[in-house]
Design a protein around this motif. Structure first.
Motif, PDB file in Angstrom:
ATOM      1  N   ILE A   1      32.009 -33.169  16.693  1.00  0.00           N
ATOM      2  CA  ILE A   1      33.088 -33.831  15.964  1.00  0.00           C
ATOM      3  C   ILE A   1      34.323 -32.936  15.917  1.00  0.00           C
ATOM      4  O   ILE A   1      35.457 -33.414  16.086  1.00  0.00           O
ATOM      5  CB  ILE A   1      32.606 -34.201  14.552  1.00  0.00           C
ATOM      6  N   ALA A   2      34.131 -31.641  15.712  1.00  0.00           N
ATOM      7  CA  ALA A   2      35.267 -30.721  15.716  1.00  0.00           C
ATOM      8  C   ALA A   2      35.926 -30.666  17.094  1.00  0.00           C
ATOM      9  O   ALA A   2      37.150 -30.571  17.211  1.00  0.00           O
ATOM     10  CB  ALA A   2      34.807 -29.328  15.300  1.00  0.00           C
ATOM     11  N   SER A   3      35.125 -30.738  18.144  1.00  0.00           N
ATOM     12  CA  SER A   3      35.675 -30.752  19.498  1.00  0.00           C
ATOM     13  C   SER A   3      36.482 -32.020  19.752  1.00  0.00           C
ATOM     14  O   SER A   3      37.545 -31.974  20.389  1.00  0.00           O
ATOM     15  CB  SER A   3      34.542 -30.628  20.516  1.00  0.00           C
ATOM     16  N   ALA A   4      35.997 -33.143  19.253  1.00  0.00           N
ATOM     17  CA  ALA A   4      36.741 -34.389  19.420  1.00  0.00           C
ATOM     18  C   ALA A   4      38.051 -34.367  18.649  1.00  0.00           C
ATOM     19  O   ALA A   4      39.080 -34.863  19.116  1.00  0.00           O
ATOM     20  CB  ALA A   4      35.883 -35.566  18.969  1.00  0.00           C
ATOM     21  N   GLU A   5      38.042 -33.765  17.463  1.00  0.00           N
ATOM     22  CA  GLU A   5      39.248 -33.708  16.642  1.00  0.00           C
ATOM     23  C   GLU A   5      40.306 -32.808  17.277  1.00  0.00           C
ATOM     24  O   GLU A   5      41.495 -33.122  17.282  1.00  0.00           O
ATOM     25  CB  GLU A   5      38.880 -33.217  15.248  1.00  0.00           C
ATOM     26  N   SER A   6      39.896 -31.692  17.833  1.00  0.00           N
ATOM     27  CA  SER A   6      40.845 -30.746  18.424  1.00  0.00           C
ATOM     28  C   SER A   6      41.156 -31.051  19.880  1.00  0.00           C
ATOM     29  O   SER A   6      42.049 -30.442  20.464  1.00  0.00           O
ATOM     30  CB  SER A   6      40.285 -29.335  18.328  1.00  0.00           C
ATOM     31  N   GLU A   7      40.361 -31.972  20.498  1.00  0.00           N
ATOM     32  CA  GLU A   7      40.495 -32.297  21.911  1.00  0.00           C
ATOM     33  C   GLU A   7      40.295 -31.070  22.790  1.00  0.00           C
ATOM     34  O   GLU A   7      40.872 -30.943  23.866  1.00  0.00           O
ATOM     35  CB  GLU A   7      41.859 -32.944  22.202  1.00  0.00           C
ATOM     36  N   VAL A   8      39.433 -30.178  22.326  1.00  0.00           N
ATOM     37  CA  VAL A   8      39.053 -28.987  23.086  1.00  0.00           C
ATOM     38  C   VAL A   8      37.585 -29.113  23.436  1.00  0.00           C
ATOM     39  O   VAL A   8      36.743 -29.183  22.534  1.00  0.00           O
ATOM     40  CB  VAL A   8      39.306 -27.702  22.272  1.00  0.00           C
ATOM     41  N   PRO A   9      37.212 -29.153  24.700  1.00  0.00           N
ATOM     42  CA  PRO A   9      35.803 -29.317  25.054  1.00  0.00           C
ATOM     43  C   PRO A   9      34.997 -28.054  24.797  1.00  0.00           C
ATOM     44  O   PRO A   9      35.511 -26.929  24.882  1.00  0.00           O
ATOM     45  CB  PRO A   9      35.850 -29.649  26.541  1.00  0.00           C
ATOM     46  N   ILE A  10      33.749 -28.243  24.483  1.00  0.00           N
ATOM     47  CA  ILE A  10      32.819 -27.115  24.374  1.00  0.00           C
ATOM     48  C   ILE A  10      32.512 -26.629  25.785  1.00  0.00           C
ATOM     49  O   ILE A  10      32.353 -27.435  26.705  1.00  0.00           O
ATOM     50  CB  ILE A  10      31.546 -27.555  23.645  1.00  0.00           C
ATOM     51  N   PRO A  11      32.455 -25.327  26.021  1.00  0.00           N
ATOM     52  CA  PRO A  11      32.222 -24.821  27.379  1.00  0.00           C
ATOM     53  C   PRO A  11      30.986 -25.428  28.027  1.00  0.00           C
ATOM     54  O   PRO A  11      29.974 -25.684  27.366  1.00  0.00           O
ATOM     55  CB  PRO A  11      32.070 -23.309  27.164  1.00  0.00           C
TER      56      PRO A  11
END
Length: 472
Positions: free
Chosen positions: A377-387
């Motif tokens: 959810i944090a990745s979706a909010e920041s639009e930063v993918p998890i490695p």
């Protein structure tokens, strides 16, 4: 002189009351209180007398343990749940919702039993005609000369078929539709189900025939019929599956011959049911570059580690109460993770609709997926993918701490086998033998930082300043 007195007893929990009631005061079940007659002495105590046993008691060292050795059913995933196979003279109850594939699975078991062993199997159906079962057998390639079929609902006639065919495996579909003619009660009622199951259990113990029973379930997911039904049989299995997915799972609920925490995975197709020896691939969406909002975790289903994918999505909204939609996850658990993510991780989602789901029909209910849900959810909010190549495991507490989970080494071994290179896990006192790069985190904010989500901003309002803890 001994007299008999009426007693009202619950067939589900054996609780006794002085008069008939519609609802059992002990277990709360409706319609389970029946009148029974108990012989008693004039003093009011139950009458008992000694009887000569038919078989003398023997030292435990003299008992032959080979009589309980399991025989393979020919279906590997079912053997896994049963503990190696089915024991001669045992009674197995397979319960599940209508249309999930119980009949297809047991027809395949009857076919494999006859094809791979020089023994006969008898399939008794009380719900369908013989022609309907034959059509299914043609479709699933389960036709064999040593598979016998009988469309009967009368228990006495079924016992006659057993004497004529002399099978070593008996399948009854289903126990709620069988009728014992010498017992009062309607078909599927408490009295009838108990009488039919008791007769089939006696048949299995006296002849050594392995018996497989199909059982219906209630709207709550419990086995239909009296609670004593589960006590009469040796093994209780739960057949689960979503009608919109081909994935099916068999879980062990009770097993007198092995572990009761195993799970077997199957895929149901038009041409039959197939075992899934490596189910982790069903729950992963293989992509080289995972988009934002995607995290991979490893769940333990019984003793089996399953690599699963969790997806999150956040969308800005103007409605006063943003929507929270969950699929394949525990709604209350996800709500708690969102609260901790906002309070401890400084990720505010007050003006966002939040969606969280699993992939491939997987159900994740254990707390070890908390950290993966939070980071997705944090990745979706920041639009930063998890490695790419990361696997995330850990339970998140209300204080934002990351708690350790059971079976961490087995989870990491499964992730490493599938090619994952980095793991984000809680602190573990036991050293892991994995060659993966392991990051141990103690709290949620550390996990967000290590995962590369430092560009997250604390958006409590549209003009909120960046959180210094996540500054570049």
């Amino acid at each position: 002189m001994a007299k008999s007195k009426p007693v009202f007893r619950c067939s589900a929990c054996s609780h006794e009351v002085a008069k008939w009631v519609g609802k059992c005061p002990d277990c709360g079940e409706w319609g389970t209180v029946d009148e029974v007659v108990v012989a008693a002495t004039p003093a009011g105590t139950p009458a008992r007398r000694a009887m000569l046993p038919s078989t003398a008691a023997a030292p435990i060292s003299a008992v032959d343990s080979r009589v309980t050795q399991a025989k393979s059913t020919g279906v590997s995933e079912l053997d896994r749940v049963l503990g190696g196979g089915i024991v001669a003279g045992s009674v197995v109850l397979l319960s599940g919702e209508p249309g999930v594939g119980k009949s297809t699975l047991l027809l395949e078991v009857a076919h494999q039993w006859a094809a791979k062993r020089d023994e006969r199997s008898l399939y008794v159906t009380a719900e369908e005609s013989a022609g309907q079962v034959r059509l299914r057998a043609d479709r699933t390639s389960a036709v064999h000369d040593r598979v016998y079929l009988a469309a009967e609902s009368d228990l006495s006639i079924v016992l006659g078929h057993v004497e004529q065919v002399r099978p070593t495996l008996l399948v009854v579909d289903s126990v709620q539709t069988m009728l014992a003619p010498d017992v009062d009660g309607v078909t599927g009622g408490v009295t009838q189900v108990r009488a039919v199951t008791s007769a089939l259990t006696t048949l299995a113990k006296t002849t050594g025939i392995a018996v497989l029973l199909v059982g219906h379930v209630t709207k709550d997911g419990h086995v239909a019929g009296p609670r004593t039904l589960e006590h009469l049989v040796d093994v209780v299995l739960q057949f689960e599956g979503d009608k919109n997915s081909t994935l099916r799972m068999v879980r062990g609920i009770k097993n007198r011959f092995g572990s009761a925490d195993e799970v077997g995975c199957f895929e149901l197709h038009e041409d039959g049911i197939a075992c899934v020896d490596d189910p982790s691939g069903l729950f992963l969406h293989h992509r080289t570059d995972a988009p934002p909002g995607t995290a991979v975790t490893v769940a333990m289903d019984g003793k089996r580690p399953l690599v699963s994918e969790v997806q999150g999505l956040t969308v800005k909204t103007e409605i006063p109460q943003p929507r929270r939609a969950v699929s394949g996850l525990d709604y209350n658990r996800v709500s708690m993770v969102l609260a901790v993510l906002q309070s401890r991780g400084r990720v505010f989602l007050g003006k966002h609709d939040v969606y969280a789901a699993t992939v491939g029909g997987m159900r994740l209910l254990e707390p070890s997926a908390d950290l993966a849900i939070a980071l997705a959810i944090a990745s979706a909010e920041s639009e930063v993918p998890i490695p790419a190549g990361w696997v995330i495991i850990g339970e998140v507490g209300l204080a934002g701490e990351v708690r350790k989970v059971t079976g961490l080494s087995r989870r990491l071994a499964e992730a490493e086998r599938l090619g994952f290179t980095t793991a984000l896990v809680p602190p573990d006192l036991k050293p892991t033998r994995s060659t993966m790069k392991v990051h141990e985190v103690t709290d949620l904010r550390s996990a967000l930082r290590i995962a590369g989500l430092r560009r997250l901003r604390a958006v409590s309002s549209d003009t909120a300043a960046p959180d210094p803890a996540f500054a570049e």
